[in-house]
Design a protein around this motif. Structure first.
Motif, PDB file in Angstrom:
ATOM      1  N   ALA A  87     -47.431 -27.168  -5.744  1.00  0.00           N
ATOM      2  CA  ALA A  87     -46.906 -26.961  -4.389  1.00  0.00           C
ATOM      3  C   ALA A  87     -45.494 -27.532  -4.330  1.00  0.00           C
ATOM      4  CB  ALA A  87     -47.784 -27.650  -3.348  1.00  0.00           C
ATOM      5  N   LEU A  88     -44.892 -27.416  -3.156  1.00  0.00           N
ATOM      6  CA  LEU A  88     -43.623 -28.086  -2.883  1.00  0.00           C
ATOM      7  C   LEU A  88     -43.946 -29.412  -2.197  1.00  0.00           C
ATOM      8  CD1 LEU A  88     -40.468 -27.821  -2.869  1.00  0.00           C
ATOM      9  CD2 LEU A  88     -40.693 -26.921  -0.542  1.00  0.00           C
ATOM     10  N   TYR A  89     -43.486 -30.518  -2.765  1.00  0.00           N
ATOM     11  CA  TYR A  89     -43.740 -31.829  -2.183  1.00  0.00           C
ATOM     12  C   TYR A  89     -42.454 -32.303  -1.519  1.00  0.00           C
ATOM     13  CZ  TYR A  89     -48.260 -31.776  -4.309  1.00  0.00           C
ATOM     14  OH  TYR A  89     -49.553 -31.423  -4.621  1.00  0.00           O
ATOM     15  N   LEU A  90     -42.576 -32.562  -0.236  1.00  0.00           N
ATOM     16  CA  LEU A  90     -41.417 -32.898   0.583  1.00  0.00           C
ATOM     17  C   LEU A  90     -41.500 -34.336   1.056  1.00  0.00           C
ATOM     18  CD1 LEU A  90     -41.473 -29.625   2.649  1.00  0.00           C
ATOM     19  CD2 LEU A  90     -39.512 -30.355   1.292  1.00  0.00           C
ATOM     20  N   CYS A  91     -40.385 -35.009   0.965  1.00  0.00           N
ATOM     21  CA  CYS A  91     -40.237 -36.350   1.521  1.00  0.00           C
ATOM     22  C   CYS A  91     -39.446 -36.237   2.810  1.00  0.00           C
ATOM     23  CB  CYS A  91     -39.497 -37.229   0.516  1.00  0.00           C
ATOM     24  SG  CYS A  91     -39.042 -38.864   1.121  1.00  0.00           S
ATOM     25  N   ALA A  92     -39.753 -37.069   3.782  1.00  0.00           N
ATOM     26  CA  ALA A  92     -39.017 -37.074   5.040  1.00  0.00           C
ATOM     27  C   ALA A  92     -38.894 -38.500   5.546  1.00  0.00           C
ATOM     28  CB  ALA A  92     -39.726 -36.202   6.082  1.00  0.00           C
ATOM     29  N   SER A  93     -37.937 -38.695   6.460  1.00  0.00           N
ATOM     30  CA  SER A  93     -37.806 -39.996   7.100  1.00  0.00           C
ATOM     31  C   SER A  93     -37.516 -39.793   8.577  1.00  0.00           C
ATOM     32  CB  SER A  93     -36.689 -40.821   6.449  1.00  0.00           C
ATOM     33  OG  SER A  93     -35.412 -40.272   6.734  1.00  0.00           O
ATOM     34  N   SER A  94     -37.804 -40.825   9.371  1.00  0.00           N
ATOM     35  CA  SER A  94     -37.531 -40.767  10.797  1.00  0.00           C
ATOM     36  C   SER A  94     -37.427 -42.184  11.343  1.00  0.00           C
ATOM     37  CB  SER A  94     -38.645 -40.016  11.543  1.00  0.00           C
ATOM     38  OG  SER A  94     -39.808 -40.824  11.645  1.00  0.00           O
ATOM     39  N   GLN A  95     -36.926 -42.269  12.581  1.00  0.00           N
ATOM     40  CA  GLN A  95     -37.060 -43.519  13.296  1.00  0.00           C
ATOM     41  C   GLN A  95     -38.537 -43.697  13.636  1.00  0.00           C
ATOM     42  OE1 GLN A  95     -35.016 -45.700  13.349  1.00  0.00           O
ATOM     43  NE2 GLN A  95     -32.989 -44.775  13.230  1.00  0.00           N
ATOM     44  N   ASP A  96     -38.938 -44.881  13.943  1.00  0.00           N
ATOM     45  CA  ASP A  96     -40.356 -45.222  14.009  1.00  0.00           C
ATOM     46  C   ASP A  96     -41.177 -44.313  14.898  1.00  0.00           C
ATOM     47  OD1 ASP A  96     -42.428 -48.038  14.729  1.00  0.00           O
ATOM     48  OD2 ASP A  96     -42.247 -46.912  12.871  1.00  0.00           O
ATOM     49  N   SER A  97     -40.637 -43.897  16.025  1.00  0.00           N
ATOM     50  CA  SER A  97     -41.438 -43.105  16.952  1.00  0.00           C
ATOM     51  C   SER A  97     -41.678 -41.690  16.461  1.00  0.00           C
ATOM     52  CB  SER A  97     -40.754 -43.043  18.310  1.00  0.00           C
ATOM     53  OG  SER A  97     -39.597 -42.223  18.232  1.00  0.00           O
ATOM     54  N   GLY A  98     -40.777 -41.162  15.673  1.00  0.00           N
ATOM     55  CA  GLY A  98     -40.905 -39.783  15.231  1.00  0.00           C
ATOM     56  C   GLY A  98     -40.500 -38.775  16.274  1.00  0.00           C
ATOM     57  N   GLY A  99     -40.168 -39.223  17.469  1.00  0.00           N
ATOM     58  CA  GLY A  99     -39.875 -38.284  18.541  1.00  0.00           C
ATOM     59  C   GLY A  99     -38.561 -37.541  18.379  1.00  0.00           C
ATOM     60  N   ASP A 100     -37.650 -38.107  17.614  1.00  0.00           N
ATOM     61  CA  ASP A 100     -36.378 -37.436  17.379  1.00  0.00           C
ATOM     62  C   ASP A 100     -36.450 -36.471  16.213  1.00  0.00           C
ATOM     63  OD1 ASP A 100     -34.439 -40.438  18.135  1.00  0.00           O
ATOM     64  OD2 ASP A 100     -35.368 -38.924  19.419  1.00  0.00           O
TER      65      ASP A 100
END
Lengths: 113, 110
Positions: A87-100
């Motif tokens: 599969a395609l394995y994706l990494c992501a990041s966000s500010q803690d809430s994830g709302g943005d």
């Protein structure tokens, strides 16, 4: 590349191999994620780390082992994978809430033979 | 029932058309809504995010959320061939639990 960087971009491995995927984020975020993307399926959340602590593991098989040594780096250690793990394995990041929203890397295209 | 439903397409339109992409959802706890664009062999790129109901505009893109109907839309005005991609909706109640749709493949022909 800036933002979220993943290496390698492509990986072919045998079912008995051990390999690791690497992710690095330069956005100052405090949450990082691993997602799996298979054809015709929604992105599947595998792991979430917040402030370097694992906060969610969505029933992922133990042949996938994450590691988050600090807030900028995330690894996914792979061993004894199955062909259906290709599969395609994706990494992501966000500010803690994830709302943005989460910011994604380009992914690692994994093929298990 | 899936938490988020999205028509996989493909949706084919001529250049210059107005495109409407939609998702429905079942979880009333969702508060934040996003649209991602994904080109072939690339990671998803965040296009827009909105909080709760209402509209948000950014250039040729307008995101619309109707929480009473559990329905979100992305409109693309004056579509271009470079808009050809897969568009993913995503939503979360907050605190990292992003849930994605399967994506709609859009093809804009010159």
């Amino acid at each position: 590349e800036t933002g979220v960087t993943q290496t390698p971009r492509h990986l072919v491995m045998g079912m008995t191999n051990k390999k690791s995927l690497k992710c690095e984020q330069h956005l100052g975020h405090n949450a990082m994620y691993w997602y799996k993307q298979s054809a015709k399926k929604p992105l599947e959340l595998m792991f979430v780390y917040s402030l370097e602590e694992r906060v969610e593991n969505n029933s992922v098989p133990s042949r996938f082992s994450p590691e988050c040594p600090n807030s900028s780096h995330l690894f996914l250690h792979l061993h004894t994978l199955q062909p259906e793990d290709s599969a395609l394995y994706l990494c992501a990041s966000s500010q803690d809430s994830g709302g943005d929203g989460a910011f994604f890397g380009q992914g690692t295209r994994l093929t298990v033979v | 029932q899936k938490e988020v439903e999205q028509d996989p397409g493909p949706l084919s339109v001529p250049e210059g058309a107005i495109v409407s992409l939609n998702c429905t959802y079942s979880n009333s706890a969702f508060q934040y809504f996003m649209w991602y664009r994904q080109y072939s062999r690339k990671g998803p790129e965040l296009l827009m995010y909105t909080y709760s109901s209402g509209n948000k505009e950014d250039g040729r893109f307008t995101a619309q959320v109707d929480k009473s109907s559990k329905y979100i839309s992305l409109f693309i005005r004056d579509s271009q061939p470079s808009d050809s991609a897969t568009y993913l909706c995503a939503m979360t109640p907050g605190f990292q639990k992003l849930v994605f749709g399967t994506g709609t493949r859009l093809l804009v022909s010159p």
